[in-house]
Design an enzyme around this catalytic site. Structure first.
Site, PDB file in Angstrom:
ATOM      1  N   HIS A  81      40.108   5.040 -79.739  1.00 15.51           N
ATOM      2  CA  HIS A  81      41.551   5.102 -80.013  1.00 15.51           C
ATOM      3  C   HIS A  81      41.768   4.355 -81.333  1.00 15.51           C
ATOM      4  O   HIS A  81      41.723   3.131 -81.374  1.00 15.51           O
ATOM      5  CB  HIS A  81      42.298   4.450 -78.839  1.00 15.51           C
ATOM      6  CG  HIS A  81      43.765   4.309 -79.045  1.00 15.51           C
ATOM      7  ND1 HIS A  81      44.550   3.467 -78.279  1.00 15.51           N
ATOM      8  CD2 HIS A  81      44.624   4.886 -79.932  1.00 15.51           C
ATOM      9  CE1 HIS A  81      45.808   3.539 -78.682  1.00 15.51           C
ATOM     10  NE2 HIS A  81      45.873   4.377 -79.688  1.00 15.51           N
ATOM     11  N   ASP A 105      39.402   0.493 -78.122  1.00  6.06           N
ATOM     12  CA  ASP A 105      40.579   0.286 -78.984  1.00  6.06           C
ATOM     13  C   ASP A 105      40.156  -0.276 -80.337  1.00  6.06           C
ATOM     14  O   ASP A 105      39.702  -1.413 -80.427  1.00  6.06           O
ATOM     15  CB  ASP A 105      41.540  -0.694 -78.305  1.00  6.06           C
ATOM     16  CG  ASP A 105      42.293  -0.042 -77.162  1.00  6.06           C
ATOM     17  OD1 ASP A 105      42.877   1.033 -77.372  1.00  6.06           O
ATOM     18  OD2 ASP A 105      42.304  -0.612 -76.053  1.00  6.06           O
ATOM     19  N   MET A 161      51.230   6.210 -75.337  1.00  7.78           N
ATOM     20  CA  MET A 161      51.270   4.744 -75.267  1.00  7.78           C
ATOM     21  C   MET A 161      52.428   4.322 -74.361  1.00  7.78           C
ATOM     22  O   MET A 161      53.575   4.740 -74.564  1.00  7.78           O
ATOM     23  CB  MET A 161      51.484   4.129 -76.647  1.00  7.78           C
ATOM     24  CG  MET A 161      50.378   4.383 -77.660  1.00  7.78           C
ATOM     25  SD  MET A 161      48.785   3.681 -77.232  1.00  7.78           S
ATOM     26  CE  MET A 161      49.165   1.972 -76.955  1.00  7.78           C
ATOM     27  N   MET A 193      43.671   2.778 -84.054  1.00 11.14           N
ATOM     28  CA  MET A 193      44.961   2.214 -84.490  1.00 11.14           C
ATOM     29  C   MET A 193      44.718   1.646 -85.881  1.00 11.14           C
ATOM     30  O   MET A 193      44.547   0.431 -86.069  1.00 11.14           O
ATOM     31  CB  MET A 193      45.422   1.144 -83.484  1.00 11.14           C
ATOM     32  CG  MET A 193      45.934   1.766 -82.192  1.00 11.14           C
ATOM     33  SD  MET A 193      45.961   0.596 -80.807  1.00 11.14           S
ATOM     34  CE  MET A 193      44.292   0.760 -80.224  1.00 11.14           C
ATOM     35  N   SER A 201      39.355  -0.159 -70.627  1.00 10.58           N
ATOM     36  CA  SER A 201      39.433  -0.442 -72.059  1.00 10.58           C
ATOM     37  C   SER A 201      38.671  -1.716 -72.355  1.00 10.58           C
ATOM     38  O   SER A 201      39.038  -2.801 -71.868  1.00 10.58           O
ATOM     39  CB  SER A 201      40.898  -0.597 -72.472  1.00 10.58           C
ATOM     40  OG  SER A 201      40.956  -0.978 -73.827  1.00 10.58           O
ATOM     41  N   MET A 218      41.273  -1.518 -83.898  1.00  7.76           N
ATOM     42  CA  MET A 218      42.479  -2.040 -84.560  1.00  7.76           C
ATOM     43  C   MET A 218      42.076  -2.661 -85.887  1.00  7.76           C
ATOM     44  O   MET A 218      41.110  -3.431 -85.958  1.00  7.76           O
ATOM     45  CB  MET A 218      43.135  -3.095 -83.684  1.00  7.76           C
ATOM     46  CG  MET A 218      43.468  -2.591 -82.284  1.00  7.76           C
ATOM     47  SD  MET A 218      44.329  -3.843 -81.325  1.00  7.76           S
ATOM     48  CE  MET A 218      44.464  -3.004 -79.731  1.00  7.76           C
ATOM     49  N   ASP A 245      48.218   5.018 -71.643  1.00  9.38           N
ATOM     50  CA  ASP A 245      47.530   3.859 -72.205  1.00  9.38           C
ATOM     51  C   ASP A 245      48.485   2.677 -72.353  1.00  9.38           C
ATOM     52  O   ASP A 245      49.337   2.671 -73.241  1.00  9.38           O
ATOM     53  CB  ASP A 245      46.960   4.274 -73.582  1.00  9.38           C
ATOM     54  CG  ASP A 245      46.092   3.203 -74.201  1.00  9.38           C
ATOM     55  OD1 ASP A 245      45.778   2.228 -73.513  1.00  9.38           O
ATOM     56  OD2 ASP A 245      45.719   3.372 -75.377  1.00  9.38           O
ATOM     57  N   GLY A 246      48.322   1.700 -71.464  1.00 10.21           N
ATOM     58  CA  GLY A 246      49.092   0.457 -71.576  1.00 10.21           C
ATOM     59  C   GLY A 246      49.782   0.081 -70.277  1.00 10.21           C
ATOM     60  O   GLY A 246      50.585   0.847 -69.744  1.00 10.21           O
ATOM     61  N   GLY A 247      49.422  -1.093 -69.752  1.00 14.66           N
ATOM     62  CA  GLY A 247      50.105  -1.603 -68.566  1.00 14.66           C
ATOM     63  C   GLY A 247      49.812  -0.822 -67.300  1.00 14.66           C
ATOM     64  O   GLY A 247      50.616  -0.835 -66.356  1.00 14.66           O
ATOM     65  N   GLY A 251      47.247  -6.228 -71.745  1.00 13.01           N
ATOM     66  CA  GLY A 251      47.945  -7.169 -70.877  1.00 13.01           C
ATOM     67  C   GLY A 251      49.468  -7.134 -70.988  1.00 13.01           C
ATOM     68  O   GLY A 251      50.137  -8.032 -70.479  1.00 13.01           O
ATOM     69  N   GLY A 303      43.043  -1.732 -69.055  1.00 15.89           N
ATOM     70  CA  GLY A 303      42.427  -2.878 -69.714  1.00 15.89           C
ATOM     71  C   GLY A 303      42.383  -4.056 -68.768  1.00 15.89           C
ATOM     72  O   GLY A 303      41.463  -4.230 -67.980  1.00 15.89           O
ATOM     73  N   GLY A 320      48.477  -2.664 -79.866  1.00 17.00           N
ATOM     74  CA  GLY A 320      48.054  -3.922 -80.481  1.00 17.00           C
ATOM     75  C   GLY A 320      47.378  -4.902 -79.526  1.00 17.00           C
ATOM     76  O   GLY A 320      46.476  -5.613 -79.928  1.00 17.00           O
ATOM     77  N   PHE A 321      47.819  -4.919 -78.266  1.00 18.98           N
ATOM     78  CA  PHE A 321      47.303  -5.947 -77.351  1.00 18.98           C
ATOM     79  C   PHE A 321      47.191  -5.402 -75.936  1.00 18.98           C
ATOM     80  O   PHE A 321      48.019  -4.580 -75.532  1.00 18.98           O
ATOM     81  CB  PHE A 321      48.242  -7.162 -77.327  1.00 18.98           C
ATOM     82  CG  PHE A 321      48.381  -7.781 -78.691  1.00 18.98           C
ATOM     83  CD1 PHE A 321      47.463  -8.726 -79.136  1.00 18.98           C
ATOM     84  CD2 PHE A 321      49.400  -7.373 -79.545  1.00 18.98           C
ATOM     85  CE1 PHE A 321      47.572  -9.269 -80.419  1.00 18.98           C
ATOM     86  CE2 PHE A 321      49.508  -7.906 -80.828  1.00 18.98           C
ATOM     87  CZ  PHE A 321      48.599  -8.863 -81.258  1.00 18.98           C
ATOM     88  N   HIS A 372      37.269   3.384 -72.801  1.00 22.03           N
ATOM     89  CA  HIS A 372      38.297   3.452 -73.848  1.00 22.03           C
ATOM     90  C   HIS A 372      38.004   2.330 -74.849  1.00 22.03           C
ATOM     91  O   HIS A 372      37.844   1.169 -74.473  1.00 22.03           O
ATOM     92  CB  HIS A 372      39.665   3.275 -73.199  1.00 22.03           C
ATOM     93  CG  HIS A 372      40.819   3.451 -74.119  1.00 22.03           C
ATOM     94  ND1 HIS A 372      41.249   4.687 -74.552  1.00 22.03           N
ATOM     95  CD2 HIS A 372      41.641   2.541 -74.703  1.00 22.03           C
ATOM     96  CE1 HIS A 372      42.306   4.521 -75.352  1.00 22.03           C
ATOM     97  NE2 HIS A 372      42.554   3.237 -75.462  1.00 22.03           N
TER      98      HIS A 372
HETATM   99  C1  DX5 Z   1      46.947  -1.293 -76.675  1.00 22.53           C
HETATM  100  C2  DX5 Z   1      45.726  -0.516 -76.313  1.00 22.53           C
HETATM  101  C3  DX5 Z   1      45.514  -0.304 -74.839  1.00 22.53           C
HETATM  102  C4  DX5 Z   1      45.384  -1.588 -74.062  1.00 22.53           C
HETATM  103  C5  DX5 Z   1      45.285  -1.357 -72.586  1.00 22.53           C
HETATM  104  O1  DX5 Z   1      47.078  -1.253 -78.050  1.00 22.53           O
HETATM  105  O2  DX5 Z   1      45.753   0.758 -76.906  1.00 22.53           O
HETATM  106  O3  DX5 Z   1      44.355   0.506 -74.655  1.00 22.53           O
HETATM  107  O4  DX5 Z   1      44.247  -2.276 -74.464  1.00 22.53           O
HETATM  108  O5  DX5 Z   1      45.238  -2.591 -71.924  1.00 22.53           O
HETATM  109  P1  DX5 Z   1      46.180  -2.876 -70.653  1.00 22.53           P
HETATM  110  O6  DX5 Z   1      45.791  -1.884 -69.635  1.00 22.53           O
HETATM  111  O7  DX5 Z   1      45.851  -4.285 -70.267  1.00 22.53           O
HETATM  112  O8  DX5 Z   1      47.601  -2.709 -71.118  1.00 22.53           O
HETATM  113 ZN    ZN Z   2      44.194   2.215 -76.366  1.00 20.46          ZN
END
Ligand code: DX5
Ligand code: ZN
Length: 227
Positions: free
Chosen positions: A74, A42, A147, A76, A15, A44, A183-185, A155, A205, A152-153, A40
């Protein structure tokens, strides 16, 4: 050729939100050099989520410089009807909108617009949204973006209930019917849990772009085994 024929699943999808913003071109070149051709992206808008990233021109610039890379947008955003056609026009290969801010007639329209453009259409679902909101639409989509953090973020910490949610979604259809993206963590450990649950695409990410050795992450990801 279908997008899905170009890839061997499971796929790693870095990402770019976590990449070095001032050196994005070399960051993407590095992904290509590592044999990681799915990005990917993102998007926003500061309304749907409390953060702002970039718009469709970013996708256009990436595709112009790197036509071979797959751009997975993606969205958002609070106004997907406004933004989705713009991302189609700028060359996104996969477009995902959030199920929380759609009505059924929109989903049917976007699904058709993407199909006409040979683009994969997906729905994303927040970790707190009931899966029953998603289920009626799976026959109209090619990708589910599950998700595993609050959008939103990058990390954030992986939410532990995610593999169970993925298992439930997988029980509605196999990979030939729709792809599941988590997607996420995601790191190598959480990726294995999600692979076991039936995931096809793994957004990474921070664990990819902030890694001291991206080559090792890429290699170790390719060694993960389905159950
Ligand atoms: C969160 C995003 C994710 C995020 C992934 O809103 O949709 O794509 O950036 O980043 P990591 O892998 O660091 O959680
Ligand atoms: Zn994403």
């Amino acid at each position: 050729m279908q997008i899905t024929d170009r890839f061997q699943f499971p796929v790693l999808a870095p990402s770019i939100i976590a990449a070095d913003e001032l050196n994005l071109e070399s960051e993407i070149q590095n992904c290509i050099n590592l044999g990681v051709p799915w990005l990917h992206c993102d998007v926003m808008d500061g309304h749907f989520v409390p953060n702002i990233t970039f718009g469709p021109d970013r996708i256009k610039a990436i595709k112009k410089k790197f036509p071979e890379i797959l751009c997975d947008a993606h969205l958002m955003v609070s106004s997907p009807s406004f933004w989705l056609p713009k991302f189609l026009e700028m060359g996104a290969d996969v477009i995902t909108v959030h199920v929380e801010n759609c009505v059924g007639s929109d989903i049917a329209t976007w699904s058709q617009q993407c199909k006409d453009a040979d683009v994969l259409f997906g729905l994303a679902i927040r970790p707190t949204t009931d899966l029953s909101v998603l289920k009626p639409w799976v026959s109209l989509i090619q990708v589910v973006n599950v998700m595993s953090v609050y959008p939103g973020f990058y990390g954030q910490k992986f939410m532990e209930g995610s593999p169970e949610r993925i298992k439930t979604i997988r029980s509605w259809g196999d990979t030939s019917e729709f792809l599941i993206k988590v997607d996420g963590g995601i790191n190598l450990e959480t990726a294995q849990l999600c692979l076991d649950a039936g995931t096809d695409i793994f957004v990474m990410g921070g664990a990819f772009f902030k890694a001291s050795d991206r080559k090792a992450i890429t290699r170790d990801f390719s060694h993960l085994k389905r159950p």
